[in-house]
Design a protein around this motif. Structure first.
Motif, PDB file in Angstrom:
ATOM      1  N   ILE A  13       0.825  -1.190   0.192  1.00 46.52           N
ATOM      2  CA  ILE A  13       0.187   0.039  -0.058  1.00 46.52           C
ATOM      3  C   ILE A  13       0.887   1.211  -0.026  1.00 46.52           C
ATOM      4  O   ILE A  13       0.590   2.181  -0.622  1.00 46.52           O
ATOM      5  CB  ILE A  13      -0.994   0.232   1.181  1.00 46.52           C
ATOM      6  N   THR A  14       1.907   1.391   0.820  1.00 47.83           N
ATOM      7  CA  THR A  14       2.921   2.437   0.685  1.00 47.83           C
ATOM      8  C   THR A  14       3.516   2.525  -0.378  1.00 47.83           C
ATOM      9  O   THR A  14       3.507   3.577  -1.040  1.00 47.83           O
ATOM     10  CB  THR A  14       3.889   2.019   1.860  1.00 47.83           C
ATOM     11  N   SER A  22      -4.194   6.159  -6.751  1.00 44.79           N
ATOM     12  CA  SER A  22      -5.285   6.335  -6.049  1.00 44.79           C
ATOM     13  C   SER A  22      -5.883   4.923  -5.419  1.00 44.79           C
ATOM     14  O   SER A  22      -6.011   4.061  -6.130  1.00 44.79           O
ATOM     15  CB  SER A  22      -6.707   6.817  -6.917  1.00 44.79           C
ATOM     16  N   LEU A  23      -5.912   4.951  -4.101  1.00 41.76           N
ATOM     17  CA  LEU A  23      -6.143   3.862  -3.256  1.00 41.76           C
ATOM     18  C   LEU A  23      -7.626   3.680  -2.847  1.00 41.76           C
ATOM     19  O   LEU A  23      -8.136   4.576  -2.108  1.00 41.76           O
ATOM     20  CB  LEU A  23      -5.333   3.475  -2.015  1.00 41.76           C
ATOM     21  N   ARG A  40      -9.404  -0.491   6.109  1.00 40.17           N
ATOM     22  CA  ARG A  40      -9.648   0.844   6.746  1.00 40.17           C
ATOM     23  C   ARG A  40      -8.398   0.958   8.061  1.00 40.17           C
ATOM     24  O   ARG A  40      -7.977   2.032   8.382  1.00 40.17           O
ATOM     25  CB  ARG A  40     -10.889   0.977   7.390  1.00 40.17           C
ATOM     26  N   ARG A  41      -8.158  -0.317   8.642  1.00 36.45           N
ATOM     27  CA  ARG A  41      -7.159  -0.297   9.778  1.00 36.45           C
ATOM     28  C   ARG A  41      -5.876  -0.019   9.323  1.00 36.45           C
ATOM     29  O   ARG A  41      -4.968   0.557   9.952  1.00 36.45           O
ATOM     30  CB  ARG A  41      -7.383  -1.613  10.717  1.00 36.45           C
ATOM     31  N   ASP A  42      -5.645  -0.579   8.088  1.00 35.97           N
ATOM     32  CA  ASP A  42      -4.178  -0.490   7.446  1.00 35.97           C
ATOM     33  C   ASP A  42      -4.114   1.006   7.190  1.00 35.97           C
ATOM     34  O   ASP A  42      -3.002   1.594   7.317  1.00 35.97           O
ATOM     35  CB  ASP A  42      -4.076  -1.308   6.293  1.00 35.97           C
ATOM     36  N   PHE A  43      -5.023   1.618   6.562  1.00 35.77           N
ATOM     37  CA  PHE A  43      -5.131   3.135   6.328  1.00 35.77           C
ATOM     38  C   PHE A  43      -4.753   4.178   7.643  1.00 35.77           C
ATOM     39  O   PHE A  43      -4.187   4.885   7.582  1.00 35.77           O
ATOM     40  CB  PHE A  43      -6.249   3.709   5.528  1.00 35.77           C
ATOM     41  N   ASP A  44      -5.553   3.307   8.716  1.00 33.83           N
ATOM     42  CA  ASP A  44      -5.124   4.143   9.832  1.00 33.83           C
ATOM     43  C   ASP A  44      -3.541   3.821  10.568  1.00 33.83           C
ATOM     44  O   ASP A  44      -3.257   5.171  10.941  1.00 33.83           O
ATOM     45  CB  ASP A  44      -6.154   3.533  10.947  1.00 33.83           C
ATOM     46  N   ARG A  45      -3.228   2.889  10.256  1.00 31.24           N
ATOM     47  CA  ARG A  45      -1.817   2.779  10.686  1.00 31.24           C
ATOM     48  C   ARG A  45      -0.861   3.607   9.680  1.00 31.24           C
ATOM     49  O   ARG A  45       0.140   3.999  10.146  1.00 31.24           O
ATOM     50  CB  ARG A  45      -1.198   1.354  10.285  1.00 31.24           C
ATOM     51  N   LEU A  46      -1.346   4.159   8.441  1.00 36.26           N
ATOM     52  CA  LEU A  46      -0.547   5.015   7.573  1.00 36.26           C
ATOM     53  C   LEU A  46      -1.008   6.062   7.351  1.00 36.26           C
ATOM     54  O   LEU A  46      -0.867   7.061   6.193  1.00 36.26           O
ATOM     55  CB  LEU A  46      -0.698   4.187   6.102  1.00 36.26           C
ATOM     56  N   CYS A  47      -1.912   6.779   8.381  1.00 38.04           N
ATOM     57  CA  CYS A  47      -2.381   7.844   8.444  1.00 38.04           C
ATOM     58  C   CYS A  47      -1.343   9.041   8.179  1.00 38.04           C
ATOM     59  O   CYS A  47      -1.618  10.154   7.719  1.00 38.04           O
ATOM     60  CB  CYS A  47      -3.228   8.270   9.547  1.00 38.04           C
ATOM     61  N   ALA A  48      -0.016   8.888   8.673  1.00 39.68           N
ATOM     62  CA  ALA A  48       0.829  10.105   8.395  1.00 39.68           C
ATOM     63  C   ALA A  48       1.333  10.300   7.149  1.00 39.68           C
ATOM     64  O   ALA A  48       1.610  11.503   6.839  1.00 39.68           O
ATOM     65  CB  ALA A  48       2.145   9.386   9.284  1.00 39.68           C
ATOM     66  N   ILE A  49       0.837   9.222   6.112  1.00 40.63           N
ATOM     67  CA  ILE A  49       0.992   9.624   4.643  1.00 40.63           C
ATOM     68  C   ILE A  49       0.022   9.482   3.829  1.00 40.63           C
ATOM     69  O   ILE A  49       0.342   9.906   2.689  1.00 40.63           O
ATOM     70  CB  ILE A  49       2.319   8.780   4.216  1.00 40.63           C
ATOM     71  N   LEU A  50      -1.308   9.298   4.200  1.00 43.79           N
ATOM     72  CA  LEU A  50      -2.309   8.925   3.144  1.00 43.79           C
ATOM     73  C   LEU A  50      -3.460  10.050   3.418  1.00 43.79           C
ATOM     74  O   LEU A  50      -3.384  10.544   4.752  1.00 43.79           O
ATOM     75  CB  LEU A  50      -3.142   7.699   3.630  1.00 43.79           C
ATOM     76  N   GLU A  51      -4.023  10.525   2.756  1.00 47.10           N
ATOM     77  CA  GLU A  51      -5.102  11.503   2.930  1.00 47.10           C
ATOM     78  C   GLU A  51      -6.294  11.085   2.288  1.00 47.10           C
ATOM     79  O   GLU A  51      -5.954  10.431   1.039  1.00 47.10           O
ATOM     80  CB  GLU A  51      -4.730  13.008   2.804  1.00 47.10           C
ATOM     81  N   TYR A  59      -8.004   7.148  -1.219  1.00 44.53           N
ATOM     82  CA  TYR A  59      -6.861   7.633  -0.658  1.00 44.53           C
ATOM     83  C   TYR A  59      -5.516   7.687  -1.275  1.00 44.53           C
ATOM     84  O   TYR A  59      -5.651   6.915  -2.519  1.00 44.53           O
ATOM     85  CB  TYR A  59      -6.606   6.913   0.680  1.00 44.53           C
ATOM     86  N   HIS A  60      -4.967   8.839  -1.203  1.00 44.46           N
ATOM     87  CA  HIS A  60      -3.778   8.908  -1.879  1.00 44.46           C
ATOM     88  C   HIS A  60      -2.548   9.739  -1.072  1.00 44.46           C
ATOM     89  O   HIS A  60      -2.787   9.738   0.199  1.00 44.46           O
ATOM     90  CB  HIS A  60      -3.817   9.946  -3.062  1.00 44.46           C
ATOM     91  N   LEU A  61      -1.419   9.708  -1.688  1.00 42.62           N
ATOM     92  CA  LEU A  61      -0.235  10.123  -0.733  1.00 42.62           C
ATOM     93  C   LEU A  61      -0.658  11.663  -0.472  1.00 42.62           C
ATOM     94  O   LEU A  61      -0.868  12.409  -1.375  1.00 42.62           O
ATOM     95  CB  LEU A  61       1.002  10.026  -1.736  1.00 42.62           C
ATOM     96  N   SER A  62      -0.354  11.902   0.968  1.00 41.68           N
ATOM     97  CA  SER A  62      -0.740  13.335   1.270  1.00 41.68           C
ATOM     98  C   SER A  62       0.233  14.151   0.524  1.00 41.68           C
ATOM     99  O   SER A  62       1.417  13.809   0.610  1.00 41.68           O
ATOM    100  CB  SER A  62      -0.959  13.544   2.876  1.00 41.68           C
TER     101      SER A  62
END
Length: 111
Positions: A13-14, A22-23, A40-51, A59-62
């Motif tokens: 995902i990263t 686009s994810l 969704r939990r994976d995206f929560d783990r990656l919240c520092a880089i996804l928006e 979702y995409h890279l912030s």
């Protein structure tokens, strides 16, 4: 075994995010054969880089991740998350990602 599967999924995902994809939660859940709740939990783990894009719900890279992180930061993130260790030591893979707003693509080769 579960942590190995999770680490590989988060690494993929990263990699997709840094490649500018686009994810979609639904699409990723189908691809990885997991529930949308798991993604969704994976995206929560990656919240520092996804928006999340409000128009599409994908979702995409912030923007901050695009301008904030460089190649060394990405390698450090992968090491810190233990994602490098989850990959086979005999295989090499790269993460291609836009480093800044001009979307210059860079490859990070990991062994």
């Amino acid at each position: 075994m579960k942590s190995h599967i999770l680490a590989n999924r988060l690494a993929d995902i990263t990699e997709r995010a840094y490649a500018g994809q686009s994810l979609s939660i639904k699409d990723l859940a189908e691809q990885y054969q997991v529930s949308t709740k798991t993604i969704r939990r994976d995206f929560d783990r990656l919240c520092a880089i996804l928006e999340r894009c409000p128009e599409t719900g994908h979702y995409h890279l912030s923007i901050s991740a695009r301008s904030q992180y460089n190649e060394q930061d990405l390698v450090r993130l992968i090491d810190d998350l233990g994602l490098k260790k989850s990959r086979s030591t005999s295989s090499r893979y790269s993460l291609t990602y836009p480093l800044n707003r001009e979307s210059h693509l860079y490859n990070v080769w990991l062994e």
